[in-house]
Design a protein around this motif. Structure first.
Motif, PDB file in Angstrom:
ATOM      1  N   LEU A 402       0.830  -1.204   0.000  1.00  0.00           N
ATOM      2  CA  LEU A 402       0.000   0.000   0.000  1.00  0.00           C
ATOM      3  C   LEU A 402       0.868   1.258   0.000  1.00  0.00           C
ATOM      4  CD1 LEU A 402      -2.727   1.430   0.219  1.00  0.00           C
ATOM      5  CD2 LEU A 402      -2.592   1.134   2.719  1.00  0.00           C
ATOM      6  N   ASP A 403       1.950   1.253   0.769  1.00  0.00           N
ATOM      7  CA  ASP A 403       2.852   2.411   0.787  1.00  0.00           C
ATOM      8  C   ASP A 403       3.368   2.725  -0.619  1.00  0.00           C
ATOM      9  OD1 ASP A 403       2.531   2.738   3.489  1.00  0.00           O
ATOM     10  OD2 ASP A 403       4.360   1.656   4.037  1.00  0.00           O
ATOM     11  N   HIS A 404       3.787   1.690  -1.345  1.00  0.00           N
ATOM     12  CA  HIS A 404       4.342   1.909  -2.675  1.00  0.00           C
ATOM     13  C   HIS A 404       3.260   2.318  -3.675  1.00  0.00           C
ATOM     14  CE1 HIS A 404       8.518   0.800  -2.007  1.00  0.00           C
ATOM     15  NE2 HIS A 404       8.105  -0.219  -1.273  1.00  0.00           N
ATOM     16  N   VAL A 405       2.076   1.727  -3.575  1.00  0.00           N
ATOM     17  CA  VAL A 405       0.989   2.112  -4.480  1.00  0.00           C
ATOM     18  C   VAL A 405       0.580   3.567  -4.226  1.00  0.00           C
ATOM     19  CG1 VAL A 405      -1.439   1.695  -5.060  1.00  0.00           C
ATOM     20  CG2 VAL A 405       0.128  -0.232  -4.815  1.00  0.00           C
ATOM     21  N   THR A 406       0.551   3.968  -2.954  1.00  0.00           N
ATOM     22  CA  THR A 406       0.208   5.353  -2.620  1.00  0.00           C
ATOM     23  C   THR A 406       1.235   6.321  -3.191  1.00  0.00           C
ATOM     24  OG1 THR A 406      -0.911   4.642  -0.594  1.00  0.00           O
ATOM     25  CG2 THR A 406      -0.242   6.948  -0.722  1.00  0.00           C
ATOM     26  N   LEU A 407       2.526   5.980  -3.064  1.00  0.00           N
ATOM     27  CA  LEU A 407       3.579   6.831  -3.628  1.00  0.00           C
ATOM     28  C   LEU A 407       3.453   6.916  -5.146  1.00  0.00           C
ATOM     29  CD1 LEU A 407       6.657   5.695  -1.491  1.00  0.00           C
ATOM     30  CD2 LEU A 407       5.513   7.925  -1.411  1.00  0.00           C
ATOM     31  N   ALA A 408       3.155   5.794  -5.788  1.00  0.00           N
ATOM     32  CA  ALA A 408       2.999   5.787  -7.245  1.00  0.00           C
ATOM     33  C   ALA A 408       1.810   6.646  -7.666  1.00  0.00           C
ATOM     34  CB  ALA A 408       2.820   4.353  -7.733  1.00  0.00           C
ATOM     35  N   LEU A 409       0.706   6.538  -6.924  1.00  0.00           N
ATOM     36  CA  LEU A 409      -0.483   7.319  -7.254  1.00  0.00           C
ATOM     37  C   LEU A 409      -0.213   8.815  -7.065  1.00  0.00           C
ATOM     38  CD1 LEU A 409      -3.440   7.390  -8.076  1.00  0.00           C
ATOM     39  CD2 LEU A 409      -4.058   6.990  -5.677  1.00  0.00           C
ATOM     40  N   GLU A 410       0.456   9.174  -5.990  1.00  0.00           N
ATOM     41  CA  GLU A 410       0.790  10.577  -5.760  1.00  0.00           C
ATOM     42  C   GLU A 410       1.694  11.115  -6.863  1.00  0.00           C
ATOM     43  OE1 GLU A 410       2.495  10.498  -1.890  1.00  0.00           O
ATOM     44  OE2 GLU A 410       0.558  10.458  -0.829  1.00  0.00           O
ATOM     45  N   ALA A 411       2.658  10.281  -7.294  1.00  0.00           N
ATOM     46  CA  ALA A 411       3.546  10.709  -8.380  1.00  0.00           C
ATOM     47  C   ALA A 411       2.774  10.896  -9.680  1.00  0.00           C
ATOM     48  CB  ALA A 411       4.659   9.678  -8.556  1.00  0.00           C
TER      49      ALA A 411
END
Length: 456
Positions: A402-411
């Motif tokens: 979830l942390d990585h998906v959230t970072l990807a979505l924010e980017a």
């Protein structure tokens, strides 16, 4: 840890102790050959060994022909077995001596003693089950309640794996698009907005984390400390919850001098109830030891039942005991409501849930149980909706993904370049693969299967 599938392993697959039946299991290319060298079928049975059949006869020592035990033997030819190898099982009498003797004969005929979890490991390596299903085997064995068993069996049947694979595939498609956009920037690649897919996976992972939190409650239970000053009815409350006289109850303060533990199952959730000694400044050496253990029980508890006596005013001892609760989930239990009420406890644990009960008559006990269930599950799971997993490793993996998906979505929302988004999407794909085993390392496998018993 190197895994070999070329040899034949053997182990006792039933629990230690005395029972009616005990099983020695073999898996590997020599399983049938070893069994045939040890087993003499009764007269009248077919000479040719057929898979998925049960044969009656006796185990004998091939060295001297000595009869070892009466037995039923089954043989399952690959790939139609638990490990997808040839598997044989010798069902003998369930005492430790016959089981050890039969196992020793199998080892003498060329089998190797199985490592912990090696049968399930072979099932995983041979593709019969994935890693999440393999872990569910252990969860099924160790289930503490019917609800925990349902969660484990659902995971064993692939419910969790199916959802994880679907989310991983969603991310793989996003990653493939991002990589194509990077590698073939000059080509005419149709634009794609990856934000909806990332948002969908983000929401799904959040839901899975919530279910995993509730699942861990089913798996591990809730350690519940029953505390209070002496003679407020802690032991009586324990007996009322258990519906049995488990603890000694008298009118003499300080009857309970040590902690007493019993498990209560409420809506599938195991509550480990810890009846503690009344907390006070006693000069009695034994009682002081019991009080100290009570304090430790509070620090280890996930839920605290602070019991007070409603027929008496709130006193300094009640306030002192309440300070031990800290920020833990707690219920203020005002006991003895069957007597004239003299206590006001409105300012004691103001943020905690509170309920009035009579441990003597049973008044309020059902409502207390409902309150305990609600606090334990946090409203995340309804009675008819079992979580997909109860495994702490899965919960941690969901959180990392979830942390990585959230970072990807924010980017992606910030309009950053595709390679920056792709890095986090790739990490999430790898982490989800660790759950089902596609990207699991040898060290991870060794850690997981090392928790199993020998013979499973």
């Amino acid at each position: 840890m190197a895994y070999s599938l070329d040899d034949t392993i053997a182990a006792i697959s039933t629990p230690v102790g005395v029972g009616g039946i005990g099983i020695v299991r073999l898996s590997g290319p020599q399983a049938l050959e070893i069994v045939r060298s040890l087993f003499r079928r009764a007269c009248g049975q077919r000479r040719r060994w057929e898979t998925q059949r049960l044969y009656y006869g006796h185990v004998v020592n091939p060295a001297d022909g000595r009869l070892v035990d009466e037995a039923l033997v089954s043989w399952m030819a690959a790939p139609h077995s638990f490990t997808r190898q040839d598997v044989a099982e010798l069902n003998v009498h369930g005492g430790p001596v016959p089981l050890r003797e039969v196992l020793a004969l199998c080892l003498a005929q060329g089998a190797r003693l199985a490592e912990p979890g090696e049968f399930t490991l072979r099932a995983f390596v041979n593709g019969r089950i994935d890693l999440a299903q393999a872990e569910a085997v252990l969860d099924t064995i160790q289930s503490k309640s019917a609800a925990a068993l349902r969660v484990a069996v659902n995971q064993l049947n692939g419910r969790l794996s199916g959802q994880v694979r679907a989310l991983r595939q969603e991310l793989l498609e996003v990653l493939a698009y991002l990589q194509a956009s990077i590698d073939f920037a000059e080509d005419d690649i149709p634009p794609r907005d990856v934000r909806p897919a990332l948002g969908y996976v983000q929401d799904a992972l959040r839901r899975l984390i919530g279910e995993a939190d509730a699942g861990q409650v089913y798996r591990q239970g809730v350690r519940t400390a029953i505390i209070g000053r002496p003679n407020v009815g802690k032991s009586s409350l324990l007996n009322a919850l258990l519906r049995t006289d488990r603890a000694i109850v008298t009118s003499v303060p300080g009857t309970t001098r040590d902690t007493l533990e019993e498990t209560l199952i409420l809506r599938g959730v195991p509550f480990v109830l810890v009846d503690t000694a009344g907390i006070n400044e006693s000069q009695d050496v034994v009682e002081r030891i019991g009080v100290e253990r009570s304090r430790r029980s509070v620090s280890d508890a996930g839920l605290v039942l602070l019991v007070v006596d409603g027929s008496e005013p709130c006193g300094p001892q009640d306030i002192e005991v309440a300070r031990l609760v800290g920020d833990r989930a707690a219920i203020l239990v005002v006991n003895k409501v069957d007597l004239p009420q003299a206590g006001t406890y409105d300012r004691l644990l103001e943020s905690a849930e509170r309920i009035e009960v009579s441990a003597l008559t049973g008044q309020g006990i059902a409502e207390l149980e409902a309150m305990m269930e609600c606090l334990a599950l946090g409203g995340a799971v309804q009675a008819a909706d079992d979580p997909l997993t109860s495994n702490p490793r899965h919960r941690a993996a969901f959180a990392r993904a979830l942390d990585h998906v959230t970072l990807a979505l924010e980017a992606a929302q910030a309009g950053w370049f595709g390679d920056l988004v792709a890095i986090d999407v790739g990490e999430a794909v790898f982490i989800l693969g660790e759950i089902t085993g596609e990207t699991a390392s040898e060290d991870l496998l060794a850690t997981i299967f090392g928790q199993f018993c020998i013979g499973k």
